[in-house]
Motif scaffolding. Structure first.
Motif, PDB file in Angstrom:
ATOM      1  N   ILE A  44      39.143  43.224  31.687  1.00 38.34           N
ATOM      2  CA  ILE A  44      40.331  43.392  32.535  1.00 38.34           C
ATOM      3  C   ILE A  44      40.706  42.052  33.183  1.00 38.34           C
ATOM      4  O   ILE A  44      41.887  41.718  33.329  1.00 38.34           O
ATOM      5  CB  ILE A  44      40.067  44.449  33.639  1.00 38.34           C
ATOM      6  N   ALA A  45      39.676  41.284  33.549  1.00 35.33           N
ATOM      7  CA  ALA A  45      39.900  40.041  34.304  1.00 35.33           C
ATOM      8  C   ALA A  45      40.942  39.114  33.662  1.00 35.33           C
ATOM      9  O   ALA A  45      41.784  38.559  34.374  1.00 35.33           O
ATOM     10  CB  ALA A  45      38.563  39.320  34.515  1.00 35.33           C
ATOM     11  N   PRO A  46      40.940  38.931  32.320  1.00 35.68           N
ATOM     12  CA  PRO A  46      41.955  38.040  31.730  1.00 35.68           C
ATOM     13  C   PRO A  46      43.395  38.505  31.975  1.00 35.68           C
ATOM     14  O   PRO A  46      44.302  37.670  32.063  1.00 35.68           O
ATOM     15  CB  PRO A  46      41.635  38.076  30.229  1.00 35.68           C
ATOM     16  N   PHE A  47      43.588  39.831  32.108  1.00 40.18           N
ATOM     17  CA  PHE A  47      44.943  40.340  32.384  1.00 40.18           C
ATOM     18  C   PHE A  47      45.340  39.991  33.814  1.00 40.18           C
ATOM     19  O   PHE A  47      46.492  39.668  34.088  1.00 40.18           O
ATOM     20  CB  PHE A  47      45.000  41.858  32.156  1.00 40.18           C
ATOM     21  N   VAL A  48      44.364  40.067  34.730  1.00 40.00           N
ATOM     22  CA  VAL A  48      44.624  39.681  36.120  1.00 40.00           C
ATOM     23  C   VAL A  48      44.972  38.195  36.172  1.00 40.00           C
ATOM     24  O   VAL A  48      45.927  37.785  36.827  1.00 40.00           O
ATOM     25  CB  VAL A  48      43.403  39.991  37.015  1.00 40.00           C
ATOM     26  N   LYS A  66      33.919  49.275  39.302  1.00 41.07           N
ATOM     27  CA  LYS A  66      34.526  48.125  38.622  1.00 41.07           C
ATOM     28  C   LYS A  66      35.358  47.227  39.535  1.00 41.07           C
ATOM     29  O   LYS A  66      35.410  46.025  39.361  1.00 41.07           O
ATOM     30  CB  LYS A  66      35.419  48.612  37.474  1.00 41.07           C
ATOM     31  N   TRP A  67      36.060  47.852  40.496  1.00 37.36           N
ATOM     32  CA  TRP A  67      37.037  47.102  41.291  1.00 37.36           C
ATOM     33  C   TRP A  67      36.527  46.759  42.674  1.00 37.36           C
ATOM     34  O   TRP A  67      37.203  46.063  43.430  1.00 37.36           O
ATOM     35  CB  TRP A  67      38.359  47.883  41.394  1.00 37.36           C
ATOM     36  N   GLY A  68      35.320  47.258  43.033  1.00 36.68           N
ATOM     37  CA  GLY A  68      34.815  47.044  44.388  1.00 36.68           C
ATOM     38  C   GLY A  68      34.301  45.636  44.633  1.00 36.68           C
ATOM     39  O   GLY A  68      34.112  45.213  45.759  1.00 36.68           O
ATOM     40  N   ALA A  73      37.238  41.713  42.439  1.00 38.62           N
ATOM     41  CA  ALA A  73      37.285  41.853  43.904  1.00 38.62           C
ATOM     42  C   ALA A  73      38.638  41.381  44.418  1.00 38.62           C
ATOM     43  O   ALA A  73      39.181  40.383  43.957  1.00 38.62           O
ATOM     44  CB  ALA A  73      36.160  41.051  44.547  1.00 38.62           C
ATOM     45  N   GLY A  74      39.194  42.127  45.370  1.00 37.71           N
ATOM     46  CA  GLY A  74      40.478  41.725  45.938  1.00 37.71           C
ATOM     47  C   GLY A  74      41.655  42.398  45.261  1.00 37.71           C
ATOM     48  O   GLY A  74      42.781  42.321  45.741  1.00 37.71           O
ATOM     49  N   TYR A  75      41.423  43.065  44.140  1.00 38.84           N
ATOM     50  CA  TYR A  75      42.491  43.810  43.465  1.00 38.84           C
ATOM     51  C   TYR A  75      42.153  45.286  43.499  1.00 38.84           C
ATOM     52  O   TYR A  75      40.987  45.663  43.530  1.00 38.84           O
ATOM     53  CB  TYR A  75      42.647  43.340  42.014  1.00 38.84           C
ATOM     54  N   ARG A  76      43.189  46.103  43.468  1.00 41.72           N
ATOM     55  CA  ARG A  76      42.966  47.545  43.501  1.00 41.72           C
ATOM     56  C   ARG A  76      43.820  48.216  42.445  1.00 41.72           C
ATOM     57  O   ARG A  76      45.012  47.921  42.326  1.00 41.72           O
ATOM     58  CB  ARG A  76      43.454  48.115  44.835  1.00 41.72           C
ATOM     59  N   SER A  94      38.823  52.485  47.445  1.00 44.90           N
ATOM     60  CA  SER A  94      38.775  51.671  46.220  1.00 44.90           C
ATOM     61  C   SER A  94      40.113  51.503  45.529  1.00 44.90           C
ATOM     62  O   SER A  94      40.265  50.613  44.697  1.00 44.90           O
ATOM     63  CB  SER A  94      37.823  52.299  45.200  1.00 44.90           C
ATOM     64  N   CYS A  95      41.055  52.418  45.804  1.00 47.34           N
ATOM     65  CA  CYS A  95      42.296  52.431  45.020  1.00 47.34           C
ATOM     66  C   CYS A  95      43.516  52.236  45.910  1.00 47.34           C
ATOM     67  O   CYS A  95      43.433  52.317  47.138  1.00 47.34           O
ATOM     68  CB  CYS A  95      42.426  53.737  44.250  1.00 47.34           C
ATOM     69  N   GLY A  96      44.655  52.003  45.279  1.00 43.11           N
ATOM     70  CA  GLY A  96      45.913  51.828  45.992  1.00 43.11           C
ATOM     71  C   GLY A  96      46.709  53.131  46.001  1.00 43.11           C
ATOM     72  O   GLY A  96      46.299  54.111  46.611  1.00 43.11           O
TER      73      GLY A  96
END
Ligand SMILES: *Cc1c(COP(=O)(O)O)cnc(C)c1O
Length: 244
Positions: A44-48, A66-68, A73-76, A94-96
């Protein structure tokens, strides 16, 4: 990002633009949510890094793991799964945005936790437009009443409606579901239940997002068309026997 994923992403974006063109819509009026369930943080990181910001997860535990922290980190992600009331607190942490609000029990639980946190949150009301019993969501004829009831809870900012269409290999089978969701949005707007923030239609997945864009989707939720086939069955995400 691996070549294959970049090609698939570009293909999805091109098809979204083409579908917007076919229906006379501004291509900028529809966003791509990348659904990352079962996809590792390292993929996922490369898409961020490339600047993508809209992601969706279907399970609270997985979202949290995964996102914590770590590379994400810093994205939701937005939460797009069925939310059990006992997972509300973890989900809000954890989520938006929450895409599948479909019953008053959940509304009350969300409101209680949000007020504790002194927070408001964007949510979507999920409508079962296919009538399939295995799908969650409020029945279409109860959607306006649910909207009215939710409007009494200012901690929930209702951003729009969400649906899962009928499962089929023929995307045209989804079209009536998408039209129905759009007509329900018109009805809620006509009654002025919410303000202008109520504008989204979250609809369309890998197999039918083009049709969804033609029918007015503002957010399409796409997983396998970008990340490839999942080894987990969809029944894991849309259980046949809802527990609540
Ligand atoms: C998995 C999932 C999607 C995306 O499904 P694909 O067919 O992989 O694009 C969309 N919406 C929800 C609610 C999901 O759980």
């Amino acid at each position: 990002m691996p070549e294959r994923e970049r090609e698939r992403l570009d293909g999805v974006l091109a098809e979204m633009r083409a579908a917007a063109g076919r229906s006379g819509r501004d291509p900028g009026s529809v966003e791509l949510m990348l659904v990352t369930k079962t996809v590792d943080a390292s993929r996922i990181a490369p898409f961020v890094e490339r600047g993508h910001r809209l992601f969706g997860e279907n399970k609270v535990q997985e979202a949290k793991a995964k996102w914590g922290g770590g590379e994400l980190a810093g994205y939701r992600p937005d939460f797009i799964g069925h939310l059990q009331t006992n997972k509300v607190k973890a989900c809000l942490e954890s989520c938006g945005r929450i895409h599948a609000v479909d019953r008053m029990g959940l509304v009350v639980a969300l409101d209680r936790e949000l007020r504790k946190r002194g927070e408001e949150r964007d949510v979507f009301l999920q409508v079962n437009t296919s009538g399939e019993p295995s799908k969650f969501g409020v029945p279409p004829h109860e959607a306006v009443a649910l909207a009215e009831a939710v409007s009494a809870y200012p901690s929930l900012r209702v951003a729009g409606l969400m649906t899962l269409a009928a499962f089929s290999t023929d995307p045209e089978k989804s079209r009536p579901c998408f039209r129905l969701l759009r007509s329900l949005r018109e009805e809620v707007l006509r009654r002025r239940i919410f303000g202008p923030e109520f504008r989204h239609l979250s609809m369309g997945m890998s197999g039918d997002f083009g049709v969804a864009v033609e029918e007015g989707a503002t957010i399409v939720r796409v997983g396998s068309a970008v990340f490839g086939h999942r080894s987990t069955p969809n029944s894991l995400y849309w259980p046949d026997h809802p527990s609540e």
